[in-house]
Design a protein around this motif. Structure first.
Motif, mmCIF file in Angstrom:
data_model
loop_
_atom_site.group_PDB
_atom_site.id
_atom_site.type_symbol
_atom_site.label_atom_id
_atom_site.label_comp_id
_atom_site.label_asym_id
_atom_site.label_seq_id
_atom_site.Cartn_x
_atom_site.Cartn_y
_atom_site.Cartn_z
ATOM 1 N N TRP A 29 -2.466 2.637 -0.349
ATOM 2 C CA TRP A 29 -1.850 3.352 0.767
ATOM 3 C C TRP A 29 -0.692 4.254 0.366
ATOM 4 O O TRP A 29 -0.435 5.261 1.032
ATOM 5 C CB TRP A 29 -1.425 2.367 1.864
ATOM 6 C CG TRP A 29 -2.602 1.833 2.618
ATOM 7 C CD1 TRP A 29 -3.130 0.574 2.554
ATOM 8 C CD2 TRP A 29 -3.437 2.557 3.537
ATOM 9 N NE1 TRP A 29 -4.230 0.462 3.374
ATOM 10 C CE2 TRP A 29 -4.446 1.662 3.988
ATOM 11 C CE3 TRP A 29 -3.428 3.872 4.024
ATOM 12 C CZ2 TRP A 29 -5.427 2.045 4.901
ATOM 13 C CZ3 TRP A 29 -4.409 4.251 4.929
ATOM 14 C CH2 TRP A 29 -5.389 3.350 5.360
ATOM 15 N N ILE A 32 -2.256 7.458 -0.386
ATOM 16 C CA ILE A 32 -2.669 8.094 0.867
ATOM 17 C C ILE A 32 -1.464 8.744 1.552
ATOM 18 O O ILE A 32 -1.534 9.899 2.001
ATOM 19 C CB ILE A 32 -3.339 7.053 1.804
ATOM 20 C CG1 ILE A 32 -4.669 6.531 1.204
ATOM 21 C CG2 ILE A 32 -3.556 7.630 3.206
ATOM 22 C CD1 ILE A 32 -5.803 7.511 1.131
ATOM 23 N N GLU A 127 -2.288 5.575 10.459
ATOM 24 C CA GLU A 127 -2.465 4.967 9.132
ATOM 25 C C GLU A 127 -1.130 4.477 8.566
ATOM 26 O O GLU A 127 -1.079 3.416 7.935
ATOM 27 C CB GLU A 127 -3.127 5.966 8.178
ATOM 28 C CG GLU A 127 -4.567 6.247 8.566
ATOM 29 C CD GLU A 127 -5.314 7.117 7.586
ATOM 30 O OE1 GLU A 127 -6.554 7.158 7.671
ATOM 31 O OE2 GLU A 127 -4.678 7.761 6.725
ATOM 32 N N PHE A 157 -10.648 1.079 11.698
ATOM 33 C CA PHE A 157 -11.309 1.951 10.723
ATOM 34 C C PHE A 157 -12.440 2.784 11.326
ATOM 35 O O PHE A 157 -12.696 3.894 10.858
ATOM 36 C CB PHE A 157 -11.825 1.143 9.529
ATOM 37 C CG PHE A 157 -10.781 0.937 8.458
ATOM 38 C CD1 PHE A 157 -10.463 1.959 7.577
ATOM 39 C CD2 PHE A 157 -10.109 -0.269 8.342
ATOM 40 C CE1 PHE A 157 -9.498 1.785 6.591
ATOM 41 C CE2 PHE A 157 -9.136 -0.463 7.357
ATOM 42 C CZ PHE A 157 -8.836 0.567 6.480
ATOM 43 N N HIS A 254 -9.853 12.504 -0.403
ATOM 44 C CA HIS A 254 -9.016 11.573 0.371
ATOM 45 C C HIS A 254 -9.856 10.838 1.428
ATOM 46 O O HIS A 254 -9.821 9.607 1.510
ATOM 47 C CB HIS A 254 -7.913 12.411 1.037
ATOM 48 C CG HIS A 254 -6.953 11.681 1.905
ATOM 49 N ND1 HIS A 254 -5.704 11.295 1.477
ATOM 50 C CD2 HIS A 254 -7.024 11.303 3.207
ATOM 51 C CE1 HIS A 254 -5.052 10.704 2.473
ATOM 52 N NE2 HIS A 254 -5.836 10.697 3.542
ATOM 53 N N GLU A 258 -11.154 6.738 1.689
ATOM 54 C CA GLU A 258 -10.917 5.868 2.849
ATOM 55 C C GLU A 258 -12.231 5.242 3.348
ATOM 56 O O GLU A 258 -12.253 4.075 3.750
ATOM 57 C CB GLU A 258 -10.205 6.629 3.964
ATOM 58 C CG GLU A 258 -8.747 6.915 3.615
ATOM 59 C CD GLU A 258 -7.946 7.493 4.775
ATOM 60 O OE1 GLU A 258 -8.479 7.589 5.896
ATOM 61 O OE2 GLU A 258 -6.778 7.843 4.543
ATOM 62 N N ARG A 261 -13.080 2.488 0.955
ATOM 63 C CA ARG A 261 -12.261 1.293 1.187
ATOM 64 C C ARG A 261 -12.781 0.504 2.387
ATOM 65 O O ARG A 261 -12.827 -0.728 2.363
ATOM 66 C CB ARG A 261 -10.801 1.673 1.411
ATOM 67 C CG ARG A 261 -9.901 0.420 1.530
ATOM 68 C CD ARG A 261 -8.484 0.752 1.194
ATOM 69 N NE ARG A 261 -7.612 -0.415 1.199
ATOM 70 C CZ ARG A 261 -7.252 -1.088 0.107
ATOM 71 N NH1 ARG A 261 -7.729 -0.748 -1.069
ATOM 72 N NH2 ARG A 261 -6.409 -2.106 0.197
#
Length: 281
Positions: A29, A32, A127, A157, A254, A258, A261
């Motif tokens: 994170w 991110i 986020e 998510f 990016h 995500e 993940r």
């Protein structure tokens, strides 16, 4: 083991697991958040010097946090990690406040001509809030029971994935009709999955049965894997300059990370659901 792992509340978490999970969350994170700072800065106008300066400052803060997280290991003293989590939480709170300030400026028409969508700014602030709450949970040793965690994480998510599809559709050149169409279909698909997840959430605790959650995860996995592959293709095409868009290559990577993940989280939940079901049967 993935940093997002949730265990049954009554098993307790070992110090080693606490360290591993904390570093996993922060490594993912903080990168991110660092990239969010860059994307915001790119969307500001040349005259927004104060906002550009603040975005650059957050970029440097999260770059340092990311470097520190990679310099630590799973053998690091848990007390040191607890202190680190608290410091990172402060920075995550700081960037959350900054993002909400920017959103307020956009919605009150004080940044005409800037290029950050209000939904994108809201998205990245959600986020940041998720990140800071994860750090608080880790430091308090609070672990939600597995069924509740599954539903909550998926609601969060799935909305993130739906947003990504919308951003991709709006940042592609209007002449990329076929790709825009695909992005729109993903947006509709994830909107439906998100509302299904919200329905399951409102039916708690009765909806927290292994068969329902198992089907819920399986259905989500199929769509997330499909979106992840689409993002990977889009990222590669953007890097090779094969499609027309105003999507930064880093933004393409990016959103791919995500989705990747989220898939890891789904697989990890599924594994725990299966093992806990086997133990109870």
């Amino acid at each position: 083991m993935n940093g997002n792992e949730h265990l049954h509340a009554d098993t307790g978490a070992t110090s080693e697991m606490f360290v591993e999970r904390s570093l996993n969350e922060i490594r993912f994170w903080s990168r991110i958040m660092k990239e969010h700072s860059l994307f915001l800065r790119l969307g500001f106008r040349a005259e927004d010097t104060q906002l550009i300066q603040e975005a650059n400052q957050f970029y440097r803060i999260f770059e340092r946090i990311e470097q520190t997280a990679h310099s630590l290991s799973n053998q690091t003293d848990p007390e040191q990690i607890k202190k680190f989590n608290s410091e990172v939480k402060q920075s995550a709170t700081g960037i959350f406040v900054f993002k909400r300030k920017v959103l307020g400026l956009i919605l009150s028409c004080q940044l005409p001509g800037a290029n950050n969508f209000p939904l994108l700014v809201d998205h990245i602030s959600r986020e940041a809030n998720y990140f800071r709450k994860r750090l608080i949970e880790l430091n308090e040793g609070k672990l939600k029971p597995l069924p509740e965690a599954i539903i909550k994480e998926n609601v969060f998510f799935l909305r993130i994935m739906a947003d990504h599809a919308k951003f991709i559709g709006h940042l592609l050149d209007p002449s990329e009709r076929k790709l825009i169409d695909i992005a729109q279909n993903f947006s509709n698909d994830f909107d439906q999955l998100m509302y299904q997840a919200i329905d399951i959430e409102s039916m708690k605790p009765q909806s927290q049965t292994v068969p329902l959650l198992d089907q819920f995860l399986d259905q989500n996995r199929v769509s997330v894997a499909s979106l992840r592959d689409f993002k990977k293709t889009a990222r590669d095409l953007i890097e090779q300059c094969k499609i027309k868009s105003i999507i930064h290559p880093l933004l393409a990577d990016h959103v791919f990370r995500e989705a990747d993940r989220f898939l890891e989280i789904i697989d990890m939940f599924d594994a725990h659901l299966t093992s806990s079901n086997n133990q109870s049967s």
